[in-house]
Design a protein around this motif. Structure first.
Motif, mmCIF file in Angstrom:
data_model
loop_
_atom_site.group_PDB
_atom_site.id
_atom_site.type_symbol
_atom_site.label_atom_id
_atom_site.label_comp_id
_atom_site.label_asym_id
_atom_site.label_seq_id
_atom_site.Cartn_x
_atom_site.Cartn_y
_atom_site.Cartn_z
ATOM 1 N N LYS A 89 33.087 29.138 48.791
ATOM 2 C CA LYS A 89 34.183 28.527 48.036
ATOM 3 C C LYS A 89 34.271 27.040 48.389
ATOM 4 C CE LYS A 89 38.014 28.825 45.464
ATOM 5 N NZ LYS A 89 39.135 29.693 45.884
ATOM 6 N N HIS A 146 36.715 28.264 39.459
ATOM 7 C CA HIS A 146 38.093 28.700 39.690
ATOM 8 C C HIS A 146 38.999 27.627 39.105
ATOM 9 C CE1 HIS A 146 41.750 30.137 41.461
ATOM 10 N NE2 HIS A 146 41.152 31.032 42.213
ATOM 11 N N GLU A 197 42.951 36.800 38.621
ATOM 12 C CA GLU A 197 43.022 37.148 40.046
ATOM 13 C C GLU A 197 44.394 37.708 40.369
ATOM 14 O OE1 GLU A 197 42.925 34.771 44.357
ATOM 15 O OE2 GLU A 197 42.018 33.863 42.574
ATOM 16 N N ASP A 223 41.556 39.933 45.030
ATOM 17 C CA ASP A 223 41.738 39.192 46.274
ATOM 18 C C ASP A 223 42.380 40.126 47.291
ATOM 19 O OD1 ASP A 223 43.188 37.522 48.302
ATOM 20 O OD2 ASP A 223 42.289 35.884 47.166
ATOM 21 N N HIS A 244 37.605 38.374 46.488
ATOM 22 C CA HIS A 244 37.863 37.301 47.444
ATOM 23 C C HIS A 244 38.217 37.919 48.797
ATOM 24 C CE1 HIS A 244 39.136 34.184 44.145
ATOM 25 N NE2 HIS A 244 37.825 34.295 44.270
ATOM 26 N N SER A 273 33.372 36.276 47.218
ATOM 27 C CA SER A 273 33.558 34.896 47.677
ATOM 28 C C SER A 273 34.373 34.891 48.953
ATOM 29 C CB SER A 273 34.284 34.065 46.611
ATOM 30 O OG SER A 273 33.551 34.000 45.409
ATOM 31 N N GLU A 297 36.869 33.085 51.207
ATOM 32 C CA GLU A 297 37.854 32.012 51.075
ATOM 33 C C GLU A 297 38.408 31.629 52.444
ATOM 34 O OE1 GLU A 297 39.617 31.951 46.716
ATOM 35 O OE2 GLU A 297 40.650 33.383 47.999
#
Length: 406
Positions: free
Chosen positions: A6, A56, A122, A157, A188, A225, A227
């Motif tokens: 990210k 994003h 998300e 997420d 995420h 991803s 984060e």
């Protein structure tokens, strides 16, 4: 699984390091957060990097809030910039936040006006960083967005889901499991604190999130991803450590498989595994199960001494489920390997451990063409003895079990 770094669109100073780390195989793509007003100055550099990208879109921290009608003009301008960059970078995914305060209906309306098949939404915490009420914090709200046809899918997420669970007074794995039921392919991950309603991004291993249980929800084919934070003077060093931390647990050098009895706390994870495309294709009943039906079934299994269900763990992380149901003169076996754990022989080992403890004849019914399950059955000495309806019947005699067990 594809692993993502990210970055913000303004992180141009990290472009060269990112190219080198990508060439080394450290990660597979960049998830680029688009800072409003930055595209004109940075687009050419990112384009020349040759790296694969997801984008994003900016969120409320940069004044973009799809849930507020009075912000429609600025929202549209910011999203137009994101869409231009997505075109330039050939990015097929644009991740958006559903917004905060406002209404979910307004979020849906503005997403419909954007009319972009690349958009994925998300899930959010219930409570925003500034005390706002976030939209899209639950599977119910995300489901409404998806049902409206204004987004191509969910980006799950994990940290946001745990925060929402805290606000709702629910089991974090229940909230994650409900969201996983919407079949996300993008995820995420960062560490954080289970007691916090506010999203906190920590490096892996620095908080108390049940990371091992969370990643067990990942399907085999997914985009993850990280984060996690990076110190300003560390380049990508912090990200490198997080990748190694994660990989050392997902694919340990020394793999120890153990079985433990399943408990009621495993219900969310077991449902998520059962509802994957792979598991449904292999099952004699291929339809999706809802949570209430699954919980009734699991409650009955746990209360029945003639049925045994175990969770397999690899160095403490859940990697599969094996079940034995008593039948005449023996046991019928069934199993699921966690999607992220397939292809490493885990299924054969967990099945062998269970089989070694079961007296009598062992049997299993397997769909023709399910080569993975056929190989597992044969590995513990089962052989095909015919058909049971449309399914293949595999059997291992009791005497063979006693010899193998010892």
């Amino acid at each position: 699984m594809r692993l993502g770094l990210k970055l913000w669109s303004t992180d141009t100073g990290l472009s060269r390091q990112a190219q080198e780390r990508h060439a080394d195989g450290l990660f597979d793509y960049i998830e680029l957060y688009v800072v409003p007003g930055s595209v004109e100055a940075t687009a050419d550099l990112w384009s020349r990097s040759g790296l694969p990208f997801l984008l994003h879109a900016p969120h409320a921290g940069h004044g973009v809030n799809l849930a507020e009608r009075q912000l429609e003009a600025t929202n549209r301008a910011a999203m137009a910039e994101v869409q231009r960059l997505a075109d330039l970078l050939a990015a097929d995914t644009i991740i958006v936040h559903p917004g905060c305060d406002g209404t979910l209906a307004e979020t849906i309306r503005q997403l419909r006006l954007l009319d972009d098949s690349r958009i994925q939404v998300e899930n959010k915490p219930r409570l925003g960083l500034g005390g706002q009420s976030c939209r899209g914090y639950s599977a119910g709200e995300i489901g409404q967005i998806l049902a409206a046809g204004v987004a191509a899918g969910l980006v799950l997420d994990f940290g946001h889901a745990v925060c929402a669970a805290r606000s709702l007074g629910q089991d974090p794995l229940q909230v994650v499991g409900d969201l996983a039921g919407l079949s996300p392919r993008h995820f995420h991950l960062a560490d954080g604190w289970q007691a916090s309603e506010i999203d906190v991004h920590l490096n892996l291993g620095q908080g108390d999130l049940p990371v091992g249980e969370l990643v067990a929800f990942l399907p085999r084919s997914c985009w993850l991803s990280l984060e996690t934070p990076r110190r300003p003077d560390s380049g990508l060093d912090d990200f490198v450590r997080d990748v190694h931390w994660l990989r050392s647990r997902l694919r340990p050098a020394v793999s120890a498989i153990g079985l433990r009895p399943a408990t009621w706390a495993d219900r969310h994870l077991l449902l998520a595994w059962r509802n994957t495309d792979e598991a449904r294709q292999a099952s004699r009943h291929s339809r999706l199960l809802d949570r209430q039906e699954h919980e009734r079934w699991l409650g009955a299994v746990l209360a029945d001494p003639a049925r045994r269900i175990s969770v397999a763990e690899e160095n403490g992380l859940p990697v599969g489920m094996v079940r034995a149901d008593a039948v005449d003169h023996g046991w019928e076996l069934s199993w699921i390997v966690a999607p992220r754990a397939t292809g490493r022989g885990i299924g054969k080992r967990m099945l062998a451990q269970l089989a070694a403890t079961m007296p009598g004849v062992l049997r299993a019914v397997i769909k023709p063409g399910n080569q993975a399950s056929i190989r597992m059955a044969e590995a513990i000495g089962m052989s095909c003895t015919g058909r049971e309806g449309d399914l293949l019947l595999y059997v291992r005699p009791a005497g063979q079990l006693q010899r193998l067990a010892g």
